[in-house]
Design an enzyme around this catalytic site. Structure first.
Site, PDB file in Angstrom:
ATOM      1  N   GLY A  29       0.790  -1.224   0.000  1.00 39.37           N
ATOM      2  CA  GLY A  29       0.000   0.000   0.000  1.00 39.37           C
ATOM      3  C   GLY A  29       0.820   1.271   0.000  1.00 39.37           C
ATOM      4  O   GLY A  29       0.283   2.354  -0.202  1.00 39.37           O
ATOM      5  N   CYS A 237     -27.441  -9.928 -16.241  1.00 39.51           N
ATOM      6  CA  CYS A 237     -26.899  -9.638 -17.574  1.00 39.51           C
ATOM      7  C   CYS A 237     -27.919 -10.071 -18.621  1.00 39.51           C
ATOM      8  O   CYS A 237     -28.410 -11.201 -18.594  1.00 39.51           O
ATOM      9  CB  CYS A 237     -25.578 -10.359 -17.776  1.00 39.51           C
ATOM     10  N   CYS A 240     -25.846 -12.938 -20.946  1.00 37.45           N
ATOM     11  CA  CYS A 240     -25.490 -14.267 -20.443  1.00 37.45           C
ATOM     12  C   CYS A 240     -26.288 -14.658 -19.209  1.00 37.45           C
ATOM     13  O   CYS A 240     -26.152 -15.771 -18.704  1.00 37.45           O
ATOM     14  CB  CYS A 240     -23.990 -14.356 -20.162  1.00 37.45           C
ATOM     15  N   CYS A 262     -22.700  -7.727 -18.927  1.00 38.15           N
ATOM     16  CA  CYS A 262     -21.480  -7.826 -18.125  1.00 38.15           C
ATOM     17  C   CYS A 262     -20.433  -6.848 -18.641  1.00 38.15           C
ATOM     18  O   CYS A 262     -20.232  -6.724 -19.850  1.00 38.15           O
ATOM     19  CB  CYS A 262     -20.878  -9.227 -18.234  1.00 38.15           C
ATOM     20  N   CYS A 268     -18.462 -12.885 -19.813  1.00 35.83           N
ATOM     21  CA  CYS A 268     -19.761 -12.985 -20.489  1.00 35.83           C
ATOM     22  C   CYS A 268     -19.690 -14.012 -21.626  1.00 35.83           C
ATOM     23  O   CYS A 268     -20.540 -14.904 -21.734  1.00 35.83           O
ATOM     24  CB  CYS A 268     -20.148 -11.615 -21.029  1.00 35.83           C
TER      25      CYS A 268
END
Lengths: 288, 256
Positions: A29, A237, A240, A262, A268
């Site tokens: 970080g 979605c 899909c 998606c 997808c």
């Protein structure tokens, strides 16, 4: 074979970047300054991510580029072709086949493995930037762990919108120490930051590299009475049928018609190939 | 009784120029001390040395901390000093824009110090902010407005609320009423006097306005060219000035 050094950058530069990456991995970080080079693309197009990718790529790697989840947008295509040309590495659109994935704004839906590296393109690495304009002051705040200001931003969100309205670049605390900007990924992806793969973040213009090693604790900041919530469009979605993936909303006509799909195109396509279908999908064979 | 702040031989030089030289005094809990003097006399330099914004070249500034008793704030580590400055100390700037975050709402400004000491409950923070806005006479429906939408007097009161919300024991004020018109000044002084008495605050007030110290300060220190030329009880110094400069200062006040 071509006239470029492997992966465009010279070896000394790649060593310098690798040192920054190692330091970043050692201090999860923490933003490590590095001597960012001019790249043959404008700032904001992923110069930081490209330099990090160049430093970690080996000739055996398989490379994938994601832009907003998609493999086929300008940014993704141009960066993929850049490394195809300068490094001669093989490229793929399949998340599972890739060993190095450079991404902008998304984490793939498919969980990543220990032998994969995810490289993020970062526009502004400093999470405190918009509250504290002084770099000297923000560095001091990081070193002394003074992160009260980050909550001021979340406080402002709640006081104005009734809930934490920050939807992307949602600040996280890494391994209980550094507050980090996870680059502009949607907060839906924040829980995925605790993963098996190595995550590297490169900011070219701001000249910073930071990293999250595998299996590192990443906590999204919140208030006790307003806990962190990953959000997505409340829909499945339309192509899909996936209900668990992050969705893009598309306006399809002038009558307010819209559809959801998606944002991760590979995910997808994989689902459609496996026989799943959404409410507006055309059968697989008809598209070919 | 242990003093809250024990200042001994504090000097600050800017190259060969004197900022302030050999300043020593004790400040006891609940006491308000005024520092007066003309521009360039070293008042602000001294205040910044005491508050840890500047490092004095010589001398010690001992503060009676809650846990360890008297500690020298000049030699203590920076994290400790910054911790003090957001818990036990408060600093009220002359210009509110130096002490406030102008692009953050009033509530956020007051809440910042709470969040800096790990308050993580939005409802509590907001209640406290509302309470403090009320105490400095800012109506609760302005809590989500930014300080840029406030008048000068309101900004100054907001700055005071933001500083006092964590219940500090020592307040540094640098010309708190500078730049405000007289009626607003009077209300602000009234408010400050009430808060100082109610919270039993100790304060060091730097000003060139003798009326301010007359109202607020128990004790007075007069500075000239970086040196302290006279100290004493406020009434004593203002009514019976001994040093030639203090006499000049007191006689320069315009009478209406």
């Amino acid at each position: 074979m071509n006239d470029y050094n492997f992966a465009y950058l010279d070896e000394q530069t790649k060593r310098m970047i690798r040192r920054a990456i190692l330091k970043g991995l050692a201090i999860p970080g923490y933003q490590v300054p590095f001597a960012s080079r001019e790249m043959p693309m404008p700032y904001g197009w992923g110069t930081g991510g490209v330099q990090v990718s160049a430093a970690v790529l080996t000739p055996d790697d398989t490379f994938k580029v994601i832009d907003q989840g998609a493999d086929d947008t300008t940014n993704a295509v141009s960066i993929r072709r850049f490394f195809e040309k300068t490094a001669g590495v093989s490229v793929t659109e399949a998340t599972a086949d890739a060993t190095v994935i450079q991404t902008r704004h998304r984490i793939p839906e498919e969980p990543l493995r220990e032998d994969q590296i995810l490289v993020y393109q970062v526009p502004i690495p400093e999470p405190l930037r918009f509250l504290e304009p002084s770099e000297i002051e923000t560095r001091k705040m990081h070193s002394l762990e003074e992160y009260g200001l980050m909550h001021v931003k979340l406080y402002e969100d709640i006081s104005q919108h009734g809930a934490i309205a920050t939807a992307y670049a949602y600040p996280v605390k890494v391994e209980g120490r550094y507050v980090m900007d996870p680059s502009p990924i949607p907060k839906f992806d924040n829980p995925k930051l605790e993963m098996d793969a190595i995550q590297l973040f490169g900011a070219g213009r701001e000249q910073r590299i930071y990293a999250i090693p595998p299996h590192t604790q990443v906590v999204s900041l919140d208030f006790d009475d307003h806990p962190f919530e990953p959000t997505k469009a409340d829909h499945a979605c339309d192509i899909c049928g996936a209900e668990d993936s992050y969705l893009d909303e598309l306006i399809v006509d002038d009558q307010g018609g819209r559809m959801f799909m998606c944002s991760d195109t590979d995910y997808c396509n994989g689902r459609r190939a496996a026989g799943n279908a959404g409410t507006q999908s055309i059968p697989m064979e008809a598209t070919e | 009784m242990t003093p809250l702040l024990q200042v001994s031989d504090v000097s600050k030089f800017y190259g060969h120029r004197i900022g302030c030289k050999d300043v020593s005094f004790n400040l006891y809990p609940g006491e308000v001390m005024g520092i007066v003097g003309e521009s360039g006399s070293g008042k602000s330099t001294l205040l910044n040395c005491l508050a840890g914004h500047l490092t004095p070249d010589t001398g010690a500034v001992q503060f009676d901390t809650r846990t360890d008793g008297l500690r020298d704030t000049v030699t203590m580590s920076e994290p400790e000093r910054r911790m003090l400055s957001r818990t036990d100390w408060a600093f009220v700037h002359q210009h509110a824009c130096d002490g406030l975050r102008m692009n953050v709402s009033a509530g956020g400004n007051v809440g910042e110090r709470l969040m800096a000491v790990n308050a993580r409950h939005y409802g509590d923070i907001r209640d406290k902010a509302t309470d403090w806005l009320g105490r400095v006479e800012i109506s609760a429906d302005r809590i989500d407005d930014r300080p840029t939408a406030f008048s000068g007097g309101m900004q100054q009161r907001l700055q005071i609320a933001r500083n006092l919300v964590t219940g500090p024991r020592l307040v540094f004020m640098d010309e708190p009423t500078g730049g405000l018109d007289v009626s607003v000044q009077a209300r602000l002084l009234d408010l400050l006097r009430g808060l100082v008495r109610e919270m039993n605050l100790s304060a060091i007030i730097v000003t060139h306005d003798l009326a301010v110290v007359r109202l607020l300060a128990d004790r007075l220190m007069v500075m000239k060219d970086g040196h302290v030329v006279e100290t004493g009880l406020t009434d004593q110094v203002l009514d019976d000035p001994q040093h030639a400069y203090t006499q000049l200062l007191v006689s320069s006040v315009l009478q209406v």
